[in-house]
Scaffold this active site. Structure first.
Site, short mmCIF file in Angstrom:
data_model
loop_
_atom_site.label_atom_id
_atom_site.label_comp_id
_atom_site.label_asym_id
_atom_site.label_seq_id
_atom_site.Cartn_x
_atom_site.Cartn_y
_atom_site.Cartn_z
N LYS A 2 3.77 3.82 -9.84
CA LYS A 2 4.32 5.05 -10.42
C LYS A 2 4.68 6.13 -9.40
O LYS A 2 5.75 6.75 -9.51
CB LYS A 2 3.35 5.62 -11.45
CG LYS A 2 3.93 6.74 -12.32
CD LYS A 2 2.96 7.15 -13.41
CE LYS A 2 3.59 8.18 -14.35
NZ LYS A 2 4.00 9.41 -13.67
N SER A 29 -14.24 -2.10 9.42
CA SER A 29 -13.85 -2.28 10.83
C SER A 29 -13.88 -3.73 11.26
O SER A 29 -13.03 -4.17 12.06
CB SER A 29 -14.75 -1.43 11.73
OG SER A 29 -14.50 -0.05 11.53
N GLY A 52 0.82 -1.22 0.00
CA GLY A 52 0.00 0.00 0.00
C GLY A 52 0.84 1.26 0.00
O GLY A 52 0.68 2.13 0.86
N SER A 107 -13.21 -6.29 9.34
CA SER A 107 -12.01 -6.92 8.77
C SER A 107 -10.77 -6.51 9.56
O SER A 107 -9.85 -7.32 9.75
CB SER A 107 -11.86 -6.55 7.29
OG SER A 107 -11.56 -5.17 7.12
N LYS A 108 -10.75 -5.29 10.05
CA LYS A 108 -9.61 -4.83 10.85
C LYS A 108 -9.60 -5.51 12.22
O LYS A 108 -8.55 -5.66 12.84
CB LYS A 108 -9.65 -3.31 11.00
CG LYS A 108 -9.31 -2.57 9.71
CD LYS A 108 -7.91 -2.91 9.21
CE LYS A 108 -7.46 -2.05 8.05
NZ LYS A 108 -6.09 -2.36 7.61
N GLY A 140 -0.51 8.13 0.91
CA GLY A 140 -0.75 8.08 2.36
C GLY A 140 0.44 7.63 3.18
O GLY A 140 1.60 7.95 2.89
N SER A 171 -3.88 -2.12 11.61
CA SER A 171 -5.31 -2.24 11.84
C SER A 171 -5.87 -0.85 12.13
O SER A 171 -5.26 0.17 11.77
CB SER A 171 -5.58 -3.21 13.00
OG SER A 171 -6.97 -3.40 13.19
N ASP A 217 -1.04 -6.50 -6.52
CA ASP A 217 -2.38 -6.52 -5.93
C ASP A 217 -2.40 -7.60 -4.86
O ASP A 217 -2.35 -8.80 -5.16
CB ASP A 217 -3.44 -6.80 -7.00
CG ASP A 217 -4.87 -6.73 -6.46
OD1 ASP A 217 -5.05 -6.66 -5.22
OD2 ASP A 217 -5.81 -6.77 -7.27
#
Length: 226
Positions: free
Chosen positions: A36, A146, A8, A148-149, A12, A128, A52
């Site tokens: 990129k 949330s 990721g 999934s976290k 960010g 998380s 991915d």
């Protein structure tokens, strides 16, 4: 020089972490569906790969790259995330599944792939959210994200127990609100107390030394209360 893998990284916190590690002289493999933004920086000791985390075929390619390019891995930061903000009645099954594919199943697959290249003193950090912490404030619209976290928190605890004799260490950082593009997309106009750069610096420091003090722990990294 340590070998670092971060997911990721196109924007960010992940984007900022790559820059910080590079400036510190670490060797970084930056994984993102869009390589990129990192490639354009032409940073020293940084390789940016299109990746991915929810695609099993990409995981296989990762193993081949590590064997050829890195040999060993010291730190893994599972930072990639997928957030959808919709009422539960409106979230599609595809969106719910994508949340778990990226935030849980992809993390599990990547970690399983990298573990053979890690030593006892290695460190796996899963990112998380405070939304995944039992008893913390919950926000409507984040049922997929949330939950999934919350799942990745439990997975981290289990892996720490399973690998406590051989290593590496596993810890999870439950982040509070940080001013990122993802936050702005989910909650337009909301202003977080911390910048992506500030949180990135904290995670970088923790990744390099936190495993000396913690294993299987959930650290709540939030400057707001509750």
């Amino acid at each position: 020089m340590k070998n670092i893998i971060i997911t990721g990284t196109s924007r960010g916190i992940g984007f900022e972490m790559v820059k910080i590690f590079s400036e510190a002289g670490q060797n970084v493999l930056a994984l993102s569906r869009n390589s990129k933004p990192i490639s354009d920086l032409k940073l020293k000791n940084v390789t940016a790969l299109e990746f991915d985390i929810a695609d099993e075929s990409e995981i296989v390619k990762l193993s081949a790259y590590i064997q050829k390019g890195m040999k060993t891995v010291d730190v893994v930061i599972n930072n990639a995330g997928f957030l959808v903000n919709k009422p539960f009645s409106e979230i599609t099954s595809e969106e719910f599944k994508r949340s778990y594919d990226v935030n849980v199943f992809g993390v599990a697959s990547l970690t399983k792939t990298v573990l053979p290249f890690m030593k006892k003193d290695g460190h796996v950090i899963n990112i998380s959210s405070m939304g995944g912490i039992q008893g913390s404030v919950k926000f409507p619209g984040l049922s997929a994200y949330s939950s999934s976290k919350g799942a990745i928190i439990t997975l981290t605890e289990l892996l720490a127990e399973e690998y406590k004799e051989t290593g590496p260490s596993f810890n999870v950082l439950a982040l509070g609100s940080v001013q990122t593009e993802m936050l702005e997309e989910a909650f337009p106009g909301f202003k977080a107390p911390l910048s992506a750069t500030e949180m990135a610096q904290y995670i970088v420091d923790f990744s390099l030394s936190g495993n000396k003090f913690y294993n299987g722990k959930i650290l709540q990294v939030s400057s707001t209360t509750p």
